[in-house]
Write a protein that holds these residues in place. Structure first.
Motif, PDB file in Angstrom:
ATOM      1  N   MET A  38      16.390  17.761  47.695  1.00 23.55           N
ATOM      2  CA  MET A  38      16.089  19.117  46.851  1.00 23.55           C
ATOM      3  C   MET A  38      16.597  18.469  44.704  1.00 23.55           C
TER       4      MET A  38
ATOM      5  N   SER B 205       3.047  22.443  52.435  1.00 25.73           N
ATOM      6  CA  SER B 205       3.311  23.139  51.863  1.00 25.73           C
ATOM      7  C   SER B 205       4.410  22.064  51.271  1.00 25.73           C
ATOM      8  N   GLY B 206       5.174  23.003  50.157  1.00 24.59           N
ATOM      9  CA  GLY B 206       6.086  22.210  49.060  1.00 24.59           C
ATOM     10  C   GLY B 206       4.676  21.083  48.064  1.00 24.59           C
TER      11      GLY B 206
ATOM     12  N   SER C 126       6.510  15.970  49.644  1.00 27.55           N
ATOM     13  CA  SER C 126       4.655  16.219  50.065  1.00 27.55           C
ATOM     14  C   SER C 126       4.018  14.999  49.599  1.00 27.55           C
TER      15      SER C 126
ATOM     16  N   GLY D 186       4.873  26.274  46.504  1.00 25.97           N
ATOM     17  CA  GLY D 186       5.717  26.374  45.995  1.00 25.97           C
ATOM     18  C   GLY D 186       6.038  27.759  45.852  1.00 25.97           C
TER      19      GLY D 186
ATOM     20  N   ALA E  31       8.326  21.229  52.541  1.00 22.15           N
ATOM     21  CA  ALA E  31       9.159  22.331  51.520  1.00 22.15           C
ATOM     22  C   ALA E  31      11.131  22.565  51.604  1.00 22.15           C
ATOM     23  N   THR E  32      10.852  23.310  52.526  1.00 18.16           N
ATOM     24  CA  THR E  32      12.487  23.779  53.080  1.00 18.16           C
ATOM     25  C   THR E  32      13.084  24.260  53.897  1.00 18.16           C
TER      26      THR E  32
ATOM     27  N   GLU F  10      10.702  28.476  55.683  1.00 19.43           N
ATOM     28  CA  GLU F  10       9.452  28.630  55.673  1.00 19.43           C
ATOM     29  C   GLU F  10       8.227  29.092  56.027  1.00 19.43           C
TER      30      GLU F  10
ATOM     31  N   ALA G   3      10.491  18.417  56.295  1.00 17.06           N
ATOM     32  CA  ALA G   3      11.361  19.637  55.761  1.00 17.06           C
ATOM     33  C   ALA G   3      12.547  19.835  56.751  1.00 17.06           C
TER      34      ALA G   3
END
Ligand code: 2IT
Length: 447
Positions: free
Chosen positions: A166, A236-237, A242, A261, A321-322, A325, A346
């Motif tokens: 990231m 997601s992300g 993504s 986001g 994403a992370t 989440e 992720a």
């Protein structure tokens, strides 16, 4: 649970009480590999401790000056986690959430991803609590240069090979590599991966993380007698991973209908499926605004502020994403929506409780990011291979190698789950397969 594992878990809990992400990832792992701990040598060589804790943790201050001439000090880290099967290898993350716990959890997960690729790379991670949001290009370049000035003495093609994560994409890798070259005076290509194509990068590397995750899902579907054709994917992300997922999913006939986001998620019923939309994702990333509402404005689709996409029905959920989440309420939505496939892109995207629910649900087939999220690092290792033979493979050659690597990880994870009577538990399967491989290498190299 195995007695030795219980003792190791208690020690970890005590020693790392203030590091929740790292503890979450190692304690989950100890549970997953529990059925495979029968070999007495693991305790004799204290292998569990030596695998759970990093071999080396480096931290340093990163001073830099903004465009107004004001000085700032960030905290930089590199965790050299495990070198049993090759030089340390893993990403650099620039994000305000970066701290010792986060880099250790990432380095731990990376060790397992890297082992699963079947390529000769150990595990590492690193980064800084620098926030690229709202910074100018020149500020980001200066930060990269200062960061590398601190880091260069610890890395190298046969020592430790960083890449992006990231906040660190090909643009930042270029600035990091340029500074490394100035400091060392060497065109040492394999000191970093994710390089641009003009100076030693590999084709497909930028999109590899997302491509790998889609290849993994495709392999799971194939085993169930299905294909990606017409499937709706909940993603997601909106970053690098993504973006790769949207491209490969579209190519294979599926539709990615959500992106998210920190500001909320968008729902695009036609799918994020055109070159214009892919390009817009890249523009969103480099705008430094860190939000997806602009996608909804640009393409006239719905935006759900402050919400996560897990409430949307679909065939497969792919968190990209992370960490953390996805929580228990989200897992309940996923199960209630009859989603069949849960595939992690992720690192550790679900909380421990959410993951438990998803794994135990008979309706959902789950796989973890150590297996499904390793496409990026797999192509990083292929980039190192190309650097050492001073040759570049074509796009289709790299893409096909990636597809094969993801397929063999699926096979190894499914086989390990079967061998230990765990049915179709690919998460336990992938942890056991990687554990076996790393432990064999460590046993062979002695104490
Ligand atoms: O999580 C990951 O696998 C990465 N950030 C990429 C690591 C790498 O060395 O390519």
């Amino acid at each position: 649970m195995n007695e030795y594992a219980v003792r190791v878990a208690a020690n970890l809990r005590q020693r790392y009480a203030g590091e929740p992400e790292y503890l979450q990832s190692v304690l989950t792992w100890l549970e997953m590999i529990d059925p495979a701990l029968e070999d007495p040598r693991y305790e004799k060589l204290d292998l569990l401790t030596r695998m759970a804790e990093p071999e080396r943790m480096i931290s340093f201050l990163v001073p830099w000056v903004d465009d107004k001439g004001i000085a700032h000090t960030c905290h930089g880290y590199r965790v050299q986690f495990n070198s049993a099967i090759g030089p340390y290898k893993g990403g650099l993350r620039f994000h305000p959430s970066v701290n010792p716990s986060v880099v250790k959890f990432l380095g731990f997960e990376q060790t397992y991803k890297n082992a699963l690729t079947g390529l000769p790379i150990g595990g590492a991670s690193g980064g800084a609590d620098f926030d690229p949001r709202g910074k100018s290009r020149r500020e980001i370049m200066r930060f990269c240069q200062s960061f590398m000035t601190c880091l260069y003495r610890h890395i190298g093609a046969d020592t430790d090979v960083p890449a992006g994560d990231m906040g660190v994409a090909s643009r930042e890798i270029g600035w990091l590599y340029g500074q490394y070259k100035r400091l060392t005076g060497r065109a040492e290509s394999s000191a970093l991966t994710g390089k641009g194509l003009t100076y030693g990068g590999s084709r497909v590397r930028q999109a590899a993380a997302g491509f790998g995750t889609v290849y993994f899902l495709a392999r799971m579907l194939e085993d169930q007698g299905e294909t990606l054709e017409g499937k709706r994917l909940i993603v997601s992300g909106f970053g690098n991973m993504s973006w790769g997922v949207c491209r490969k999913a579209t190519e294979l006939g599926a539709k990615v209908v959500t992106l998210s986001g920190p500001d909320g998620y968008i729902y695009d019923p036609d799918g994020v499926s055109t070159p214009e939309k892919y390009q817009f994702m890249v523009d969103m990333r480099y705008s430094g605004e860190d939000r997806v509402s602009t996608y909804a404005e640009k393409f006239g689709v719905e935006f759900f502020p402050g919400k996560r996409p897990w409430e949307v029905p679909g065939d497969a959920v792919l968190p990209c994403a992370t960490q953390n989440e996805l929580d228990v309420d989200d897992a309940i939505h996923i199960i209630a929506n009859d989603v069949r496939y849960y595939v992690e892109g992720a690192n550790m995207p679900a909380t421990a409780e959410a993951l438990k629910l998803l794994r135990l649900s008979p309706k959902v087939l789950t796989v973890g990011s150590k297996a499904a999220g390793c496409g990026g690092v797999a192509v990083s290792a292929l980039e190192m291979a190309q650097n050492s033979i001073r040759y570049n493979w074509s796009r289709s050659e790299v893409d096909e190698k990636l597809r094969q690597i993801m397929g063999s990880i699926y096979d190894a994870s499914a086989a390990a789950a079967r061998e230990y009577g765990l049915g179709y538990d690919l998460i336990a399967g992938n942890d056991i397969a990687a554990f076996k491989k790393i432990s064999e290498a460590m046993i062979a190299q002695g104490l």
